[in-house]
Design an enzyme around this catalytic site. Structure first.
Site, PDB file in Angstrom:
ATOM      1  CB  SER A 260      23.016  43.050  32.081  1.00 51.02           C
ATOM      2  OG  SER A 260      23.817  44.239  32.343  1.00 51.02           O
ATOM      3  CD  GLU A 264      34.267  43.672  31.875  1.00 45.35           C
ATOM      4  OE1 GLU A 264      33.846  43.124  32.803  1.00 45.35           O
ATOM      5  OE2 GLU A 264      35.433  44.167  31.838  1.00 45.35           O
ATOM      6  CB  SER A 265      30.580  41.086  29.222  1.00 42.86           C
ATOM      7  OG  SER A 265      30.167  41.391  30.460  1.00 42.86           O
ATOM      8  CG  ASP A 405      34.971  47.689  38.664  1.00 35.84           C
ATOM      9  OD1 ASP A 405      34.937  48.761  39.040  1.00 35.84           O
ATOM     10  OD2 ASP A 405      34.385  47.149  37.778  1.00 35.84           O
TER      11      ASP A 405
END
Length: 516
Positions: A260, A264-265, A405
């Site tokens: 994935s 941000e990561s 979120d």
């Protein structure tokens, strides 16, 4: 040296028929050469014998071999000037060869190379290239370009009557646009139009110009990502070293690949090793979350962490790399709270700088699908809704957290239940924007399940009151958000006056627990 005489004794021609002298099976005619030792050592005799052998073997090219050999012996070396020129030429050749070796040594495989062309001393008559060959890269004059470019007069047109030509003429503008393409970046290939009368319209030139600038910016961004940041599906050298250490220490057996990517990561899949940490057993399958070290990804993320009392004293907006590590540490602490409360979430294994190792939600390298990608029956959808409602209440009451979120993109469906992920941005309810984040989560959850056909799904305002336990009575959404901002303002004033993060929200007991 004495003159050399060569005596050749010819065989006697005896009487006999003519076929005997030309018989191919007869004995060959031998020629005996008698010469002295001085004749054998003579170079001139050797050259004469070589010429005789060549003339006997190739009689048709005798005329071409009649001239003397062109050697250094034929050059008049009695002149000191000629000797000096020959020595100077030999020296210049050795000097140029040394310059070429130095160029090759200094340049190597570099894309930018230097040249000692201006320091070479090759004589014009010693050049290997022919006069007809022209290297356009080494000449400053382009034969296809006018010596003096035509300029448009100040009045803006040339000629009179029907022959008038303005500065907006299609042919003139087309040729100017073609010449301007040379100013594009070297990486943008525009082709070779030497010798062709190319004319580009303004529309085509503007499109090419915009595309060239876009490609240049994209190339700069990719280069910056490669050098200074964790790019998509790849890691920088420092992150790669951390992963190598985990594998070498036995914590991880192998890293299979990327599963994935996000803004941000980047998440990788790995198989757990045999060695265990302090009090935790490494699961068979692990998920490695590598937070990107790009400096622009956390530009809008400081509001989630700068007002969190757990990290407020350590927050420094001037050092973005510290924010990244604090972001990873924040997710670790939030996951630990959720795990202690019994909320389904990944289990934390270890944190190394900006690399977080967790348990893998899935099986056999296949990650669990997101709630937005899975097709559930009406009963499973209803079950998932009540489970999420309970998890939101647990998260707010027991963990003292707001996801901030929460949506169908951050919820996984595995083993018949919902798992929460991506809690690095989660904050406490006493955060200056905590209630705003909670209301946004309630809106996302309510809209998703209402579209999914769950008739029991509450709207965002009812869900907010059910999760938080606050009885905000407002007829419309604008007044509802105004009361939320007023509560946040009260809490912020209390913190400034007393210096403590104590909630001043008034609630009538614990929030109700909804069950199916």
């Amino acid at each position: 040296m004495d003159s050399v005489g060569v005596a050749a004794a010819a065989p006697d021609a005896g009487p006999g028929p003519a076929w005997q002298s030309k018989c191919p099976w007869g004995a060959p005619s031998t020629t005996s050469i008698s010469c002295s030792l001085a004749d054998v050592m003579s170079e001139q005799l050797a050259k004469e014998l070589q010429l005789e052998e060549e003339n006997a073997a190739f009689p048709e090219v005798v005329a071409a071999a009649e001239g003397p050999f062109i050697t250094a012996e034929n050059i008049d070396t009695s002149s000191d000037l000629m000797l000096a020129q020959m020595l100077q030429m030999e020296f210049d050749r050795e000097y140029d060869a040394q310059l070429r070796r130095e160029e090759k040594k200094i340049n190597g495989d570099s894309k930018v190379s230097i040249s000692f062309e201006n320091y070479r001393k090759v004589h014009p008559y010693d050049s290997d290239s022919s006069e007809d060959e022209v290297d356009w890269q080494d000449t400053r004059h382009d034969p296809y370009r006018a010596d003096k470019p035509t300029t448009t007069p100040r009045r803006g047109f040339i000629g009179k009557g029907k022959d008038i030509t303005t500065k907006h003429d299609e042919v003139v503008c087309g040729r100017k646009n073609t010449a301007r393409m040379e100013n594009f970046a070297p990486e943008f290939q525009v082709g070779d139009g030497i010798g062709m009368d190319l004319k580009l319209s303004n529309q085509v030139f503007n499109a090419l110009k915009q595309h060239a600038y876009s490609e240049e910016r994209r190339s700069a961004r990719l280069h910056e990502k490669k050098e200074h940041s964790t790019a998509e599906k790849a890691v920088d050298p420092k992150t790669r070293l951390l992963l190598y250490k985990m594998v070498n220490s036995g914590m991880l057996e192998t890293i299979t690949g990327c599963i994935s990517t996000g803004k941000e990561s980047v998440v990788f899949h790995a198989y757990g090793g045999n060695s265990a940490t302090e009090d935790k057993v490494i699961p068979p399958e692990c998920a490695i979350k590598v937070f990107k070290t790009t400096l622009n990804e956390f530009k809008n993320r400081d509001k989630y962490i700068k007002d969190d009392y757990r990290f407020k004293d350590r927050f420094s907006k001037l050092n973005p790399r510290k924010i990244i590590r604090m972001w990873a540490e924040k997710e670790m602490h939030n996951l630990t709270r959720m795990q202690n409360a019994g909320i389904p979430c990944p289990q934390v294994v270890i944190l190394k700088k900006h690399v977080l190792v967790m348990s893998f939600i899935g099986q056999d390298q296949v990650p669990a699908p997101k709630l937005k990608d899975v097709t559930l029956s009406s009963d499973d959808m209803k079950k998932a809704y009540y489970q999420i409602l309970n998890m939101m209440q647990q998260l707010y009451r027991e963990c003292n957290l707001v996801h901030a979120d929460l949506s169908e993109y951050n919820m996984l469906w595995h083993d018949g239940k919902v798992w929460l992920i991506d809690v690095s941005q989660s904050v406490e309810p006493t955060h200056p924007h905590g209630l705003e984040f909670l209301f946004r989560d309630c809106r996302n959850v309510s809209q998703f399940f209402q579209k999914g056909g769950v008739a029991e799904a509450l709207n965002e305002r009812e869900l907010f009151n059910a999760v938080s336990g606050l009885n905000i009575t407002a007829d419309n959404e604008v007044d509802f958000q105004a009361e939320i901002e007023a509560l946040e303002k009260m809490n912020e004033d209390h913190v400034q006056n007393h210096g403590k993060k104590l909630s001043t929200f008034s609630s009538d007991g614990d929030p109700p627990i909804y069950d199916e």
